[in-house]
Structure formats: structure tokens, C-alpha cells
Design a protein around this motif. Sequence first.
Motif, PDB file in Angstrom:
ATOM      1  N   ASP A 181       7.663  -3.310   1.178  1.00  9.63           N
ATOM      2  CA  ASP A 181       7.972  -3.211  -0.251  1.00  9.63           C
ATOM      3  C   ASP A 181       8.703  -1.893  -0.498  1.00  9.63           C
ATOM      4  O   ASP A 181       8.700  -1.001   0.355  1.00  9.63           O
ATOM      5  CB  ASP A 181       6.672  -3.208  -1.070  1.00  9.63           C
ATOM      6  N   ALA A 182       9.290  -1.766  -1.693  1.00 11.84           N
ATOM      7  CA  ALA A 182       9.918  -0.489  -2.057  1.00 11.84           C
ATOM      8  C   ALA A 182       8.843   0.600  -2.042  1.00 11.84           C
ATOM      9  O   ALA A 182       7.728   0.386  -2.533  1.00 11.84           O
ATOM     10  CB  ALA A 182      10.543  -0.595  -3.441  1.00 11.84           C
ATOM     11  N   PRO A 183       9.138   1.767  -1.486  1.00  8.83           N
ATOM     12  CA  PRO A 183       8.109   2.810  -1.399  1.00  8.83           C
ATOM     13  C   PRO A 183       7.784   3.379  -2.775  1.00  8.83           C
ATOM     14  O   PRO A 183       8.612   3.353  -3.689  1.00  8.83           O
ATOM     15  CB  PRO A 183       8.772   3.859  -0.501  1.00  8.83           C
ATOM     16  N   VAL A 184       6.555   3.911  -2.884  1.00  2.49           N
ATOM     17  CA  VAL A 184       6.147   4.571  -4.130  1.00  2.49           C
ATOM     18  C   VAL A 184       5.782   6.017  -3.808  1.00  2.49           C
ATOM     19  O   VAL A 184       5.409   6.348  -2.680  1.00  2.49           O
ATOM     20  CB  VAL A 184       4.942   3.855  -4.789  1.00  2.49           C
ATOM     21  N   ASP A 185       5.884   6.856  -4.819  1.00  5.63           N
ATOM     22  CA  ASP A 185       5.553   8.271  -4.670  1.00  5.63           C
ATOM     23  C   ASP A 185       4.050   8.410  -4.431  1.00  5.63           C
ATOM     24  O   ASP A 185       3.240   7.887  -5.208  1.00  5.63           O
ATOM     25  CB  ASP A 185       5.978   9.017  -5.942  1.00  5.63           C
ATOM     26  N   ALA A 186       3.687   9.093  -3.366  1.00  7.75           N
ATOM     27  CA  ALA A 186       2.262   9.296  -3.068  1.00  7.75           C
ATOM     28  C   ALA A 186       1.819  10.713  -3.413  1.00  7.75           C
ATOM     29  O   ALA A 186       0.675  11.090  -3.130  1.00  7.75           O
ATOM     30  CB  ALA A 186       1.994   9.003  -1.594  1.00  7.75           C
ATOM     31  N   GLY A 187       2.733  11.523  -3.995  1.00  2.00           N
ATOM     32  CA  GLY A 187       2.404  12.907  -4.338  1.00  2.00           C
ATOM     33  C   GLY A 187       2.473  13.803  -3.113  1.00  2.00           C
ATOM     34  O   GLY A 187       2.422  13.343  -1.966  1.00  2.00           O
ATOM     35  N   GLY A 188       2.606  15.093  -3.359  1.00  2.00           N
ATOM     36  CA  GLY A 188       2.601  16.055  -2.257  1.00  2.00           C
ATOM     37  C   GLY A 188       3.775  15.899  -1.310  1.00  2.00           C
ATOM     38  O   GLY A 188       3.641  16.181  -0.105  1.00  2.00           O
ATOM     39  N   GLY A 189       4.908  15.430  -1.826  1.00  2.00           N
ATOM     40  CA  GLY A 189       6.084  15.273  -0.967  1.00  2.00           C
ATOM     41  C   GLY A 189       5.968  14.121   0.019  1.00  2.00           C
ATOM     42  O   GLY A 189       6.556  14.161   1.091  1.00  2.00           O
ATOM     43  N   ARG A 190       5.209  13.096  -0.406  1.00  2.00           N
ATOM     44  CA  ARG A 190       5.024  11.954   0.501  1.00  2.00           C
ATOM     45  C   ARG A 190       5.285  10.652  -0.257  1.00  2.00           C
ATOM     46  O   ARG A 190       5.204  10.580  -1.481  1.00  2.00           O
ATOM     47  CB  ARG A 190       3.599  11.979   1.075  1.00  2.00           C
ATOM     48  N   ARG A 191       5.628   9.610   0.520  1.00  2.00           N
ATOM     49  CA  ARG A 191       5.812   8.275  -0.067  1.00  2.00           C
ATOM     50  C   ARG A 191       4.913   7.277   0.664  1.00  2.00           C
ATOM     51  O   ARG A 191       4.578   7.456   1.835  1.00  2.00           O
ATOM     52  CB  ARG A 191       7.272   7.825   0.053  1.00  2.00           C
ATOM     53  N   ARG A 192       4.588   6.207  -0.076  1.00  2.00           N
ATOM     54  CA  ARG A 192       3.691   5.179   0.459  1.00  2.00           C
ATOM     55  C   ARG A 192       4.452   3.865   0.568  1.00  2.00           C
ATOM     56  O   ARG A 192       5.135   3.457  -0.374  1.00  2.00           O
ATOM     57  CB  ARG A 192       2.469   5.033  -0.455  1.00  2.00           C
ATOM     58  N   TRP A 193       4.328   3.224   1.721  1.00  2.00           N
ATOM     59  CA  TRP A 193       5.020   1.974   2.012  1.00  2.00           C
ATOM     60  C   TRP A 193       3.984   0.891   2.305  1.00  2.00           C
ATOM     61  O   TRP A 193       2.880   1.181   2.775  1.00  2.00           O
ATOM     62  CB  TRP A 193       5.928   2.127   3.235  1.00  2.00           C
ATOM     63  N   HIS A 194       4.344  -0.343   2.082  1.00  2.00           N
ATOM     64  CA  HIS A 194       3.400  -1.439   2.307  1.00  2.00           C
ATOM     65  C   HIS A 194       4.134  -2.630   2.891  1.00  2.00           C
ATOM     66  O   HIS A 194       5.266  -2.942   2.504  1.00  2.00           O
ATOM     67  CB  HIS A 194       2.737  -1.845   0.969  1.00  2.00           C
ATOM     68  N   PHE A 195       3.495  -3.286   3.856  1.00  2.00           N
ATOM     69  CA  PHE A 195       4.007  -4.576   4.323  1.00  2.00           C
ATOM     70  C   PHE A 195       2.847  -5.460   4.745  1.00  2.00           C
ATOM     71  O   PHE A 195       1.728  -4.981   4.952  1.00  2.00           O
ATOM     72  CB  PHE A 195       5.031  -4.408   5.459  1.00  2.00           C
ATOM     73  N   ALA A 196       3.118  -6.745   4.877  1.00  2.00           N
ATOM     74  CA  ALA A 196       2.096  -7.713   5.283  1.00  2.00           C
ATOM     75  C   ALA A 196       2.704  -8.679   6.284  1.00  2.00           C
ATOM     76  O   ALA A 196       3.921  -8.897   6.310  1.00  2.00           O
ATOM     77  CB  ALA A 196       1.567  -8.473   4.064  1.00  2.00           C
ATOM     78  N   ASN A 197       1.852  -9.214   7.136  1.00  2.00           N
ATOM     79  CA  ASN A 197       2.249 -10.280   8.057  1.00  2.00           C
ATOM     80  C   ASN A 197       1.010 -11.144   8.226  1.00  2.00           C
ATOM     81  O   ASN A 197      -0.010 -10.674   8.719  1.00  2.00           O
ATOM     82  CB  ASN A 197       2.725  -9.700   9.397  1.00  2.00           C
ATOM     83  N   ASP A 198       1.069 -12.384   7.765  1.00  2.00           N
ATOM     84  CA  ASP A 198      -0.145 -13.199   7.699  1.00  2.00           C
ATOM     85  C   ASP A 198      -0.423 -13.960   8.992  1.00  2.00           C
ATOM     86  O   ASP A 198      -1.319 -14.783   9.030  1.00  2.00           O
ATOM     87  CB  ASP A 198      -0.080 -14.162   6.505  1.00  2.00           C
TER      88      ASP A 198
END
Length: 474
Positions: free
Chosen positions: A227-244
Motif C-alpha cells: 500500500d502507499a506508505p504512511v508517516d510513522a513519525g520520527g523520520g520513518r514511514r510504514r508500509w503494508h502488504f498482504a499475500n493470502d
Amino acid sequence: MRRALAAVSGATLLALPGCTVGVRRAAPKPSRPTTPPPEVVVPACRTTYTPPDPKRPAIRLTFDVDAAHAHVTGTEHVTFTPDKPVTEVVFRLWPNGPGPAKNGGRIDVTRASLPTRYESLGAPKDRPGTLVALTLPAASPAGKAITVDLDFTVTLPRSDVDRWGHTSRTAWWASAHPLLAWVRGTGWATDPAVGLLGETATSEVARYDVTVTAPAADTVVGNGVTDAPVDAGGGRRRWHFANDRARDVAVAVGPFSLRRSDVGGVPLVVAVSDELATGADAETVFGPVTELTTDSMLRHARRFGPFPFPSLTMVALKAVGGAGVEYPGLVMVGTRNYPGVVPHELGHQWFYGLVGDDQGRDPWLDEAFATYAEALFNADEDRYLGALDSPGRVGDPMTYWTKHGRDYSRVVYAKGAAALLTARAAAGDGPFDKLLRCYVNEHAYAVATPADIAAALAPAPQSLAILREAGALR
Ligand SMILES: [Zn+2]
């Protein structure tokens, strides 16, 4: 993976690290029987893949990568419904094996929701073991869901030709979380880790949900569409993916340039590390990797069945060199050998990814088949057929090959592919392809055994005899 080969009679094999086999062209050798193949009657069988088990594990993972790209802190939440009674829940800790350990790699379980028990199973003495079992308070019956939680830290090994490693700017890892080691119908997979470069992991298909937090400048790719990354604060970003429907998880974090396309409805991402090439130079990677991947996906699909995962990510890393490493929905490639590496690794999407195997006990069930797929893709069967008469048993386990490392690629990859190609010629290409398609459909999203391929090829006794002669079938 595609990896090193030693010399073989009739064929001089080029040494390469990694999963991919590099082979110089063999001396010409008769490649086809001169007598017409006997009539092979293909029985009725499944015409589509057996769907993934609806009771497969659901596994939620988080990975947090440090700024140095050297350490990953993780959490794992597992819901697991065994099909047999169990007294413990067993995970494999593959980064504690001798290969990554010699480059400084390790994994430690820092917290578990149940008491733990470790087994070495090939780990060096200064590592906690390659197996951790979480002991249940009481035996749990088949069909009852069990939920466990683990926290863990991974120290990535120094950059090397393998599925895990790091530089100051890039981190990559696969089979690096505590890997649930259940095989439906069988039980826990307890093959030891070995020092040989190659896979020994065995795991069943699971629903994976993966979150990765990384330095904000980095791009994250994995074996699912992020997915599009989101700001995780502290100069970091959070990414997410799935595989079922994946057996494992693979992730790469760093300065990647991406190229997206669609191959017959399957999203394809090619990620090229800036450490490998940038700008116009990156085109020398994007071009051949994209073209060979697209062709392999389409042509393997025509031969073996539809591409088996929701997406595919190709990651080009400098450290992987002339090799390749396969995961369900993600392949690592290096700097060269793409015409051999890419169709080989894409072959693994069907053989290991879709039709799983015990990679420690039966490595030929994925490596010989991936090499076979590669040979058919490149129409260069003669490259491997010279290995058929060379010594060695195709069906030996990794515990044998770790003591006979020089013979591993020649026998498991080249001789194994030669045996399959010769078995195909003996049955007739059309009937053999249909029998193999039945095998793939029947064992899709499961873990197959040599007895399963023997059963699938039973209508072609000449083909079975060739595989037995090569030592592929016990
Ligand atoms: Zn391979």
C-alpha cells in the motif's frame, strides 16, 4: 535458488553462487529416444488448482528496520488450526543456520506467549538453535484454532549472495521471521539447517499480513503489493502488504527505483537498487529483467497453469551477483545471468511456491523442476542432458549434499532436469505435459512428495523408470 555447479562428464558447468545454475553448453548428446513413445493414456484429473486450505494459518507480522539497515525488530501473531493433535507449536529460526551465522546473522526470540524449547538442528554453538517450540499447557486436538505471539530481533548478515543481508543503505531478508513449520497431513518439519547455499525450509501456505517500518527515505517491497506508505513519525514511514497464499515472507528495504506493469492481470513490480544501477544504467537491468519475467510468467503459465500468486515483485540487488533466490510472489536477482536466472526462478513460482516440497528432504522436487522449466523456456535441453549419465542420486536430501557440495548442483539441478526432460521425451511431450499439469493441479498450495510425482506419472512407466534410474524416486 539458482546456484553453483561443479564439473560433469560431457558438460562443464560454470560455478555460480545462489539458486541459479550456470552451465556451459554440454557436448552434443542424443537427446531423444529413437523409438516412438508408447501410448500414454492420461487419466481424468483436476483441471484447476486445488484451492488453498481455508483453515490455513493466518500470520500477522511487523518488521521495524533500524537506520543502519542492520537490525530488524519484529512481532508475530499466529492463528493456527492443525489437522492433527499437537502439544507444541514449532517455528524454525533459519537465520541461526550456519550460512547466515558465519556472516554475523542471527535471530532471537525475545518474548513468547508460551514457554519455549530450543533445538539446535544445525545451528552453530553460539546461536540459540534453528527450532523453537512453544509448549502448549495441554494437548490441543485437531481442528481447534491455536493463537500464539512472538517478539523477535534479527541481526542481518553482512552483504553476501543469499536471501538475507545488508549494506549501509539496503536491507533484505526472507525466511527471517520464526517460520511456522507445520505440514498438513504430516506434522512438524524438522530438517536440520546445513552450510550449503540452498533452501532447507519447509512451510505450508498461510495468509500473511505484513507491516514494515523503515527510514523515510527508503522504499519497501515485499511478496505482495505494498500500500502507499504512511508517516510513522520520527523520520520513518510504514508500509503494508498482504499475500493470502504464501509459504514465506520476503522483504527488501532501501533506495529502489520501481517499474510497474501488468502481466495477464498480475501486477508486476521490478525494483532495481540504486546500489546496482541508476539512471540510464538502470535500464540495462529494467529492460532484460522485465522482458524475461513477463515472458516467463506467460510461457510457464501456458505450460503449468495460471500464475499462482496475487502479484510478483522482482528485486535486483548487487549482492546477489549471478544468482537468484525465489519466494512466493518475490524473486531476488543480481547483476547478470538474467536469461538463465529469471526463467529458473519463475519456474519456482510453480515448483516450491505453488506445489511446495520439503526443501531439506526433497530438494529435487523444486530445483530439478525449476531447471526443467528453464530448459524448456530457453529451448536448450541439450545444455543439461549430458548430466543424465553422471553419477549421483537426484533424490538425496540436503544432509547428503552438504557433505558433497561439489556435486549438489550437477546432480539435483542438471541431472534432475535431464531426467525430467528424458522422461518427457519417453512419454511424448504432450502426454507428459498433461500428466505434470495433473500433478500441479492436485498438489497446488500443498506440500508434495516424490511419491506424489510417482503417482502422477504412473500412466507413463517408461518415464518413471528414467526417474528411478536417476535416483529421483526411492
Ligand atoms: Zn532454484
